[in-house]
Design a protein around this motif. Structure first.
Motif: not given
Lengths: 99, 144
Positions: B8, B12, B61, B63, B88
């Motif tokens: 992940t 990201h 962004f 996550f 995310s």
């Protein structure tokens, strides 16, 4: 520098000749303001003038943005009048803010 | 689960790199050379348009991961099972604009600059002024 993550760049740049011949050349001038951060960016380019070069003589013809000028003056007057009105309102209420 | 988390995170970071690339390309589009148009021959004169060019954009962004409690309905099993989950997300926005400021006419070594008025912007400024005048007028008229 605005903070550690962003930077402020302001420059006046003379570009390459845009028109002309062997005798006369025209160099436009641009003002650039660039703000950038890690995850954002903003660039503003504005024409400043045009330089006419004939032989060794240079003459600068300014470019005035009348729209921006009028806009600035009118907004400044608006802000002033609004501030005067707000002060009057505050003074009438005896310094207490009733919303 | 650690592998999933790393996967992940990798996705990201890749997305973040791509977004940064898009930002750089868009900011390059607002280069100073874009302010002046290429000269157009009109009769004896060469005409150039000077414009104000601006571009602004940003993105975000995020996550994360955390434990997720699942209640097991089987009375013989442990009452609670613990799992971890991750997710995310991201988003961005921006805008670009150009406004003609002046027209430059070149005739030999003579240069004339004709300003361009944006009456919509000026009218909006005057509407704001009108609002301020009414507000101040109403405050002046009122008595304690």
């Amino acid at each position: 520098m605005i903070n550690k993550k962003s930077q402020y760049i302001s420059l006046e740049k003379s570009l390459e000749s845009v028109a002309g011949n062997a005798e006369v050349n025209y160099y436009p001038e641009v003002r650039t303001i660039k703000l950038s951060g890690k995850r954002w960016g903003w660039v503003w380019n504005h024409p400043r003038g045009i330089v006419v070069q004939k032989d060794e003589h240079r003459k600068r013809v300014p470019i005035i943005d009348f729209t921006r000028l009028i806009q600035g003056v009118v907004y400044a007057i608006s802000f002033l009048l609004f501030t005067i009105g707000a002060i009057k309102k505050y003074a009438r209420s005896g310094g207490e803010n009733h919303g | 689960m650690d592998d999933e988390y790393l996967q992940t995170a990798e996705i990201h970071l890749e997305g973040q790199k791509q977004a940064l690339g898009v930002i750089e390309r868009l900011l390059d589009a607002a280069r100073p050379e874009a302010v002046f148009s290429k000269p157009v021959q009109v009769g004896e004169k060469q005409v150039i348009t000077a414009s104000e060019v601006s571009v602004g954009l940003g993105f975000g962004f995020g996550f994360g991961s955390g434990p997720r409690m699942i209640t097991n309905l089987d009375p013989d099993a442990d009452a609670v099972e613990e799992e971890t989950g991750q997710g995310s997300g991201g988003g961005g926005g921006g805008g670009a604009g150009a406004r003609p400021v002046a027209v430059i006419a070149i005739d030999g070594d003579q240069v004339s600059v004709q300003p361009i008025f944006d009456f919509t912007k000026i009218a909006l400024a005057f509407i704001t002024l009108l609002g301020s005048v009414f507000f101040m007028g109403s405050q002046m008229k009122k008595r304690k």
